[in-house]
Scaffold this active site. Structure first.
Site, PDB file in Angstrom:
ATOM      1  N   ASP A   1      25.660  52.663  10.900  1.00 42.37           N
ATOM      2  CA  ASP A   1      27.086  52.981  10.821  1.00 42.37           C
ATOM      3  C   ASP A   1      27.935  51.753  10.539  1.00 42.37           C
ATOM      4  O   ASP A   1      29.069  51.649  11.001  1.00 42.37           O
ATOM      5  CB  ASP A   1      27.571  53.664  12.114  1.00 42.37           C
TER       6      ASP A   1
ATOM      7  N   LYS B   1      27.770  51.111   5.360  1.00 45.00           N
ATOM      8  CA  LYS B   1      26.922  50.837   4.188  1.00 45.00           C
ATOM      9  C   LYS B   1      27.334  51.706   3.012  1.00 45.00           C
ATOM     10  O   LYS B   1      27.312  51.280   1.872  1.00 45.00           O
ATOM     11  CB  LYS B   1      25.445  51.119   4.503  1.00 45.00           C
TER      12      LYS B   1
ATOM     13  N   GLY C   1      23.648  59.911   6.947  1.00 43.61           N
ATOM     14  CA  GLY C   1      25.084  60.098   7.153  1.00 43.61           C
ATOM     15  C   GLY C   1      26.005  59.010   6.666  1.00 43.61           C
ATOM     16  O   GLY C   1      26.662  58.349   7.447  1.00 43.61           O
ATOM     17  N   HIS C   2      26.043  58.782   5.366  1.00 45.52           N
ATOM     18  CA  HIS C   2      27.043  57.880   4.795  1.00 45.52           C
ATOM     19  C   HIS C   2      28.347  58.645   4.570  1.00 45.52           C
ATOM     20  O   HIS C   2      28.314  59.826   4.245  1.00 45.52           O
ATOM     21  CB  HIS C   2      26.643  57.450   3.383  1.00 45.52           C
TER      22      HIS C   2
ATOM     23  N   GLN D   1      20.160  53.832   8.059  1.00 46.00           N
ATOM     24  CA  GLN D   1      20.016  53.250   9.393  1.00 46.00           C
ATOM     25  C   GLN D   1      20.149  51.725   9.294  1.00 46.00           C
ATOM     26  O   GLN D   1      20.863  51.274   8.416  1.00 46.00           O
ATOM     27  CB  GLN D   1      18.700  53.672  10.068  1.00 46.00           C
TER      28      GLN D   1
HETATM   29  P1  GTP Z   1      25.895  54.123   7.539  1.00 53.69           P
HETATM   30  O1  GTP Z   1      25.154  54.362   6.320  1.00 53.69           O
HETATM   31  O2  GTP Z   1      25.163  54.486   8.769  1.00 53.69           O
HETATM   32  O3  GTP Z   1      26.425  52.724   7.605  1.00 53.69           O
HETATM   33  O4  GTP Z   1      27.041  55.161   7.474  1.00 53.69           O
HETATM   34  P2  GTP Z   1      28.439  54.954   6.919  1.00 53.69           P
HETATM   35  O5  GTP Z   1      28.411  53.900   5.907  1.00 53.69           O
HETATM   36  O6  GTP Z   1      29.037  56.211   6.420  1.00 53.69           O
HETATM   37  O7  GTP Z   1      29.169  54.583   8.245  1.00 53.69           O
HETATM   38  P3  GTP Z   1      30.045  55.551   9.129  1.00 53.69           P
HETATM   39  O8  GTP Z   1      29.475  56.891   9.242  1.00 53.69           O
HETATM   40  O9  GTP Z   1      30.367  54.852  10.386  1.00 53.69           O
HETATM   41  O10 GTP Z   1      31.315  55.625   8.264  1.00 53.69           O
HETATM   42  C1  GTP Z   1      32.007  54.508   8.060  1.00 53.69           C
HETATM   43  C2  GTP Z   1      33.423  54.949   7.863  1.00 53.69           C
HETATM   44  O11 GTP Z   1      34.184  53.791   7.731  1.00 53.69           O
HETATM   45  C3  GTP Z   1      33.616  55.735   6.614  1.00 53.69           C
HETATM   46  O12 GTP Z   1      34.599  56.706   6.826  1.00 53.69           O
HETATM   47  C4  GTP Z   1      34.085  54.702   5.624  1.00 53.69           C
HETATM   48  O13 GTP Z   1      34.888  55.238   4.627  1.00 53.69           O
HETATM   49  C5  GTP Z   1      34.858  53.803   6.520  1.00 53.69           C
HETATM   50  N1  GTP Z   1      34.911  52.404   6.142  1.00 53.69           N
HETATM   51  C6  GTP Z   1      34.017  51.665   5.452  1.00 53.69           C
HETATM   52  N2  GTP Z   1      34.448  50.405   5.343  1.00 53.69           N
HETATM   53  C7  GTP Z   1      35.636  50.351   5.976  1.00 53.69           C
HETATM   54  C8  GTP Z   1      36.566  49.310   6.225  1.00 53.69           C
HETATM   55  O14 GTP Z   1      36.398  48.173   5.834  1.00 53.69           O
HETATM   56  N3  GTP Z   1      37.664  49.645   6.970  1.00 53.69           N
HETATM   57  C9  GTP Z   1      37.889  50.899   7.432  1.00 53.69           C
HETATM   58  N4  GTP Z   1      38.984  51.124   8.134  1.00 53.69           N
HETATM   59  N5  GTP Z   1      37.035  51.888   7.206  1.00 53.69           N
HETATM   60  C10 GTP Z   1      35.927  51.619   6.493  1.00 53.69           C
END
Ligand code: GTP
Length: 424
Positions: free
Chosen positions: A13, A16, A40-41, A223
């Site tokens: 999370d 990525k 879950g991206h 992951q």
């Molecule tokens: P992983 O593959 O497990 O890393 O999942 P993910 O990339 O989707 O991570 P996660 O489910 O936690 O979602 C990350 C959230 O943060 C998403 O809604 C992205 O759009 C958002 N996000 C990514 N980078 C940034 C950032 O720099 N700032 C903010 N505020 N949100 C971000």
């Protein structure tokens, strides 16, 4: 430079999805090499959020080949749901290629994931019950069903029958649950196989041709390092290898063909599920980070455990995967903090530890050694160059690079594509 890996350095999370999406703009091929629909991206494009579980993130760019490698635990039902969702949003899915060697996740894998957790009680791993672990376990027990067999009508019917007989014994005798029905499962999954058949191919040969043609390939880790089955906080880990070495076994691409490794680092730290987390903040600071960052699981909605950045973990990830540069995400979430801490070392029984301890007992007892930084208390989400970032933010980032020994490459200050600062 043609083959780039993007992987998580912490417990997942990290954001990525956003970094992969950003880098995928230039990629001609995006490859998933491990994990499954437990990933879950979340990717935000022009105000629309796309939640991707199994699908390589490159799908959002027209003309990109999206490869599901042999190392992926492949859930055909989830794949089709995602494909249908994309088609509904007008996205072209014709670039999808699914490895004929990937192992198929079947309904009994998901059921068993739940039963095993139930049996473990307090020792549960906290899996997402997507059947990934049981699917890989079947592979290792040499009873798995691979995509090449799944799309072969006769072979699938035969193997499913054999497997389900075996699984039903386990389900009834070991877990005391109802047996699962062969006919309905066969019918449902034959239908999925019919729809997916055109997308299946030998992705190893495909990727080798891509490499030979010097096409731009992006390997997308799911992951993260601390969840790697061998290098993470075992047994609170996932069932595959998110580290860069996972590409060799999960995509059939040799290490020498990888040109760059990008480690995604969230500016603070979160963890889902059980297991030690040295910098966890079980206090109002942790709550503040969770609220500011909306730290709840993409697939499960579970609140995430939150804490300060653990630079020891990132340094370890750098070592394991040969990370060339860090992509720091969610720096903007720390805008509201008065002060920010970073764990730069561990202390155990009064001694400084230089390595991440293998023993979870030890890891649970280490004392983080923190450095404290002043918060910048400014909205940085509109900033587009490194120089414009508040000095206090730069001090934090540069210390991170120093402690981890990894260069800064990208700083993300918001979810959108344009909220990305690329360092020269
Ligand atoms: P992983 O593959 O497990 O890393 O999942 P993910 O990339 O989707 O991570 P996660 O489910 O936690 O979602 C990350 C959230 O943060 C998403 O809604 C992205 O759009 C958002 N996000 C990514 N980078 C940034 C950032 O720099 N700032 C903010 N505020 N949100 C971000």
């Amino acid at each position: 430079m043609s083959a780039v890996v993007v992987l998580g350095t912490q417990w997942g999370d990290e954001g990525k999805g956003k970094i992969v999406d950003y880098l995928a703009q230039k990629a001609e091929t995006v490859v998933r090499y491990q994990g499954g629909s437990n990933a879950g991206h979340t990717v935000a494009v022009d105000g629309t959020e796309y939640k991707l579980r199994l699908m390589p993130s490159g799908i959002l760019y027209k003309g990109t080949l999206c490869v599901v490698g042999n190392g992926v635990a492949f859930n055909p039902k989830v794949m089709l749901q995602e494909m249908d969702g994309m088609i509904e949003k007008g996205i072209d899915v014709s670039g999808i290629r699914i490895s004929n060697r990937a192992h198929v996740v079947l309904p009994y894998h998901c059921e068993m994931d739940g039963y095993i957790e139930e049996l473990k009680g307090d020792n549960k791993v906290g899996t997402t019950k997507n059947g990934i672990g049981p699917c890989y376990a079947d592979r290792d027990h040499r009873i798995g069903i691979r995509v090449c067999d799944f799309i072969d009508k006769e072979e699938f019917a035969k193997r499913l029958k054999e497997n389900l007989e075996l699984k039903n014994q386990e389900i009834v005798k070991l877990y005391g649950k109802e047996p699962m029905d062969y006919e309905s499962m066969l019918k449902e999954y034959e239908g999925y196989a019919d729809r997916l058949r055109p997308y299946v191919c030998d992705t190893i040969a495909l990727l080798h041709d891509e490499i030979k043609a010097d096409r731009k390939i992006l390997f997308e880790g799911a992951q993260a390092t601390m969840l790697d089955i061998d290098y993470g906080t075992y047994p609170y880990v996932t069932a595959s290898h998110p580290i860069s070495g996972g590409i060799g076994v999960g995509a059939g691409v040799a290490p020498r063909d990888i040109d760059k490794v990008v480690g995604v680092v969230k500016a603070y730290c979160t963890r889902v599920g059980e297991g030690p987390f040295p910098t966890e903040q079980l206090n109002e600071i942790g709550d503040k980070i969770r609220d500011a960052g909306h730290e709840y699981g993409t697939v499960t909605g579970r609140p995430r455990r939150t804490g300060w950045l653990d630079a020891c973990v990132v340094r370890y990830a750098g070592m394991l995967s040969g990370i060339d540069y860090m992509a720091i995400t969610r720096l903007d979430i720390l805008d509201c903090m008065d002060e920010i801490k970073m764990c730069v070392a561990y202390k155990y029984k009064g001694e400084i530890l230089n390595e991440i301890p293998a023993s979870l007992k030890v890891l649970a007892e280490v004392e983080p050694v923190y450095e404290t930084f002043e918060g910048w208390k400014t909205d940085i989400s509109g900033i587009r160059t490194y120089e414009e970032l508040p000095e206090k933010a730069r001090i934090y980032l540069e210390r991170m690079a120093e402690v981890t020994g990894i260069d800064l490459g990208i700083v993300s200050v918001g979810p959108n594509r344009d909220q990305t600062i690329v360092l020269a």
